[in-house]
Write a protein that holds these residues in place. Structure first.
Motif, mmCIF file in Angstrom:
data_model
loop_
_atom_site.group_PDB
_atom_site.id
_atom_site.type_symbol
_atom_site.label_atom_id
_atom_site.label_comp_id
_atom_site.label_asym_id
_atom_site.label_seq_id
_atom_site.Cartn_x
_atom_site.Cartn_y
_atom_site.Cartn_z
ATOM 1 N N THR A 72 -7.913 14.007 -6.622
ATOM 2 C CA THR A 72 -7.908 13.674 -5.200
ATOM 3 C C THR A 72 -7.844 12.168 -4.972
ATOM 4 O O THR A 72 -8.600 11.405 -5.575
ATOM 5 C CB THR A 72 -9.166 14.251 -4.530
ATOM 6 O OG1 THR A 72 -9.152 15.673 -4.683
ATOM 7 C CG2 THR A 72 -9.201 13.905 -3.048
ATOM 8 N N GLY A 73 -6.944 11.772 -4.112
ATOM 9 C CA GLY A 73 -6.831 10.370 -3.729
ATOM 10 C C GLY A 73 -5.899 9.547 -4.583
ATOM 11 O O GLY A 73 -5.618 8.390 -4.249
ATOM 12 N N GLU A 74 -5.399 10.110 -5.680
ATOM 13 C CA GLU A 74 -4.525 9.338 -6.556
ATOM 14 C C GLU A 74 -3.052 9.575 -6.223
ATOM 15 O O GLU A 74 -2.693 10.571 -5.598
ATOM 16 C CB GLU A 74 -4.807 9.675 -8.021
ATOM 17 C CG GLU A 74 -6.220 9.309 -8.444
ATOM 18 C CD GLU A 74 -6.375 9.205 -9.944
ATOM 19 O OE1 GLU A 74 -5.378 8.916 -10.642
ATOM 20 O OE2 GLU A 74 -7.504 9.408 -10.425
ATOM 21 N N ASP A 81 -0.817 0.337 -7.699
ATOM 22 C CA ASP A 81 -1.549 1.109 -8.692
ATOM 23 C C ASP A 81 -0.772 2.396 -8.928
ATOM 24 O O ASP A 81 0.135 2.738 -8.163
ATOM 25 C CB ASP A 81 -2.969 1.416 -8.197
ATOM 26 C CG ASP A 81 -3.875 2.005 -9.266
ATOM 27 O OD1 ASP A 81 -3.665 1.703 -10.454
ATOM 28 O OD2 ASP A 81 -4.783 2.775 -8.916
ATOM 29 N N VAL A 82 -1.121 3.113 -9.989
ATOM 30 C CA VAL A 82 -0.502 4.403 -10.271
ATOM 31 C C VAL A 82 -1.504 5.220 -11.069
ATOM 32 O O VAL A 82 -2.284 4.673 -11.853
ATOM 33 C CB VAL A 82 0.830 4.223 -11.049
ATOM 34 C CG1 VAL A 82 0.586 3.539 -12.390
ATOM 35 C CG2 VAL A 82 1.532 5.552 -11.244
ATOM 36 N N SER A 83 -1.488 6.511 -10.874
ATOM 37 C CA SER A 83 -2.407 7.373 -11.611
ATOM 38 C C SER A 83 -2.022 7.445 -13.084
ATOM 39 O O SER A 83 -0.843 7.380 -13.441
ATOM 40 C CB SER A 83 -2.403 8.783 -11.019
ATOM 41 O OG SER A 83 -3.266 9.636 -11.755
ATOM 42 N N ALA A 84 -3.023 7.622 -13.918
ATOM 43 C CA ALA A 84 -2.778 7.854 -15.340
ATOM 44 C C ALA A 84 -2.403 9.304 -15.618
ATOM 45 O O ALA A 84 -2.047 9.648 -16.743
ATOM 46 C CB ALA A 84 -4.025 7.484 -16.147
ATOM 47 N N HIS A 85 -2.446 10.148 -14.576
ATOM 48 C CA HIS A 85 -2.180 11.579 -14.726
ATOM 49 C C HIS A 85 -0.836 11.940 -14.117
ATOM 50 O O HIS A 85 -0.417 11.367 -13.103
ATOM 51 C CB HIS A 85 -3.289 12.391 -14.062
ATOM 52 C CG HIS A 85 -4.668 12.009 -14.524
ATOM 53 N ND1 HIS A 85 -5.166 12.379 -15.742
ATOM 54 C CD2 HIS A 85 -5.628 11.269 -13.922
ATOM 55 C CE1 HIS A 85 -6.399 11.896 -15.890
ATOM 56 N NE2 HIS A 85 -6.696 11.212 -14.789
ATOM 57 N N GLU A 86 -0.183 12.916 -14.685
ATOM 58 C CA GLU A 86 1.125 13.351 -14.196
ATOM 59 C C GLU A 86 1.016 14.029 -12.837
ATOM 60 O O GLU A 86 1.803 13.774 -11.928
ATOM 61 C CB GLU A 86 1.759 14.313 -15.205
ATOM 62 C CG GLU A 86 3.174 14.751 -14.852
ATOM 63 C CD GLU A 86 4.194 13.639 -14.975
ATOM 64 O OE1 GLU A 86 5.163 13.654 -14.196
ATOM 65 O OE2 GLU A 86 4.036 12.752 -15.837
ATOM 66 N N SER A 87 0.017 14.910 -12.682
ATOM 67 C CA SER A 87 -0.224 15.622 -11.427
ATOM 68 C C SER A 87 -1.526 16.386 -11.589
ATOM 69 O O SER A 87 -2.147 16.364 -12.656
ATOM 70 C CB SER A 87 0.919 16.599 -11.105
ATOM 71 O OG SER A 87 1.021 17.598 -12.119
ATOM 72 N N GLY A 88 -1.950 17.082 -10.518
ATOM 73 C CA GLY A 88 -3.118 17.942 -10.659
ATOM 74 C C GLY A 88 -4.259 17.594 -9.730
ATOM 75 O O GLY A 88 -4.069 16.954 -8.693
ATOM 76 N N ALA A 89 -5.461 18.016 -10.104
ATOM 77 C CA ALA A 89 -6.648 17.911 -9.240
ATOM 78 C C ALA A 89 -7.274 16.526 -9.370
ATOM 79 O O ALA A 89 -8.341 16.340 -9.966
ATOM 80 C CB ALA A 89 -7.650 18.999 -9.615
ATOM 81 N N PRO A 109 0.839 -1.206 0.000
ATOM 82 C CA PRO A 109 0.000 0.000 0.000
ATOM 83 C C PRO A 109 0.871 1.251 0.000
ATOM 84 O O PRO A 109 1.968 1.269 0.583
ATOM 85 C CB PRO A 109 -0.793 -0.128 1.306
ATOM 86 C CG PRO A 109 -0.832 -1.599 1.585
ATOM 87 C CD PRO A 109 0.498 -2.115 1.108
ATOM 88 N N ALA A 110 0.395 2.295 -0.634
ATOM 89 C CA ALA A 110 1.201 3.502 -0.817
ATOM 90 C C ALA A 110 1.714 4.067 0.500
ATOM 91 O O ALA A 110 2.850 4.549 0.574
ATOM 92 C CB ALA A 110 0.388 4.558 -1.566
ATOM 93 N N VAL A 111 0.895 3.995 1.567
ATOM 94 C CA VAL A 111 1.312 4.589 2.842
ATOM 95 C C VAL A 111 2.441 3.809 3.501
ATOM 96 O O VAL A 111 3.093 4.318 4.423
ATOM 97 C CB VAL A 111 0.126 4.720 3.822
ATOM 98 C CG1 VAL A 111 -0.902 5.694 3.286
ATOM 99 C CG2 VAL A 111 -0.495 3.370 4.129
ATOM 100 N N ALA A 112 2.702 2.568 3.040
ATOM 101 C CA ALA A 112 3.758 1.752 3.644
ATOM 102 C C ALA A 112 5.059 1.799 2.864
ATOM 103 O O ALA A 112 6.076 1.266 3.321
ATOM 104 C CB ALA A 112 3.281 0.302 3.773
ATOM 105 N N LEU A 113 5.066 2.442 1.712
ATOM 106 C CA LEU A 113 6.242 2.384 0.847
ATOM 107 C C LEU A 113 7.476 3.022 1.477
ATOM 108 O O LEU A 113 8.577 2.484 1.389
ATOM 109 C CB LEU A 113 5.938 3.033 -0.505
ATOM 110 C CG LEU A 113 4.920 2.292 -1.378
ATOM 111 C CD1 LEU A 113 4.638 3.079 -2.654
ATOM 112 C CD2 LEU A 113 5.409 0.892 -1.722
#
Length: 244
Positions: free
Chosen positions: A73-75, A63-71, A42-46
């Protein structure tokens, strides 16, 4: 010879404190061999894992977001994962496809974003029980693969995970795994040419210390994506030792 990869997918388990304890136990018990270990936490344990994993054990995200950055939330962006020390990111796991309605196009977008930031995507494909009972597992899985690799380069790992074997105690036979892995290999060669020779194809679905060696003995199976058996260090050691 391609180095086997043992990708340990914790799913939604272990707090950062529990992750640290697991990493410290692994550090005490792990002996070196020719298999690459990577922990998909999980991301919080990395961050906690990054500081305590044994040398040479890689870090990955689920998992990873398909977006580079931005609005969004939660990704979690690929750049964030790289900054904390991740090498891999799982994309298109059957649970993401089912519970979050991710499409092949979504998976391809995430894989491309991972690669653009230096992460290696572990792209998951595989059929449900109804597809297998109809004898359409090869065509279905290759269709998923094709859609999930649009615009994606050869710096990738493929995980074949028959959905009917995940967390059920049912395991595809080694021949079942090889049938799909060989078909995936052929599709990768068609897409990437000689670069496909170095792409690792993992099997995922109720992998345990007592079956991993048989599965990975097949010529086109280059390791495993492991769920439940990844949570206890003795099981991880057992799988690691079975691949020596």
């Amino acid at each position: 010879m391609t180095q086997n990869l043992l990708a340990l997918n914790w799913k939604m388990n272990k707090t950062p404190a529990e992750a640290r304890a697991w990493a410290e136990e692994l550090r005490e018990k792990l002996t070196a061999n020719d298999t690459e270990l990577a922990v998909m936490a999980p991301a919080v344990a990395l961050a906690s894992l990054a500081a305590h994993l044994p040398p040479g054990v890689a870090l990955g995200a689920q998992d990873v977001s398909a977006h580079e950055s931005g609005a969004y939330t939660g990704e979690t962006s690929a750049a964030m994962l790289v900054d904390v020390g991740a090498k891999y990111a799982v994309v298109g796991h059957s649970e993401r496809r089912e519970y979050h309605h991710e499409t092949d196009a979504d998976v391809a977008a995430k894989a491309k974003q991972a690669q653009a930031n230096g992460l290696i995507p572990i792209v998951c494909v595989g059929e449900g029980l109804n597809v297998r009972e109809q004898g359409e597992q090869v065509a279905y899985t290759l269709g998923q693969l094709e859609g999930s690799l649009v615009g994606v380069g050869p710096e990738v790992v493929i995980a074949y995970e028959p959905v009917w074997a995940i967390g059920t105690g049912k395991t595809a036979t080694a021949d079942d795994a090889e049938e799909l892995a060989a078909a995936i290999r052929d599709a990768l060669i068609e897409r990437y040419g000689s670069d496909a020779d170095g792409i690792r194809i993992l099997y995922g679905g109720s992998v345990k210390p007592d079956n991993i060696a048989t599965l990975c003995a097949k010529p086109n199976v280059n390791g495993a994506l492991v769920g439940g058996a990844s949570l206890k260090v003795p099981d991880v050691i057992g799988m690691n030792d079975a691949l020596k």
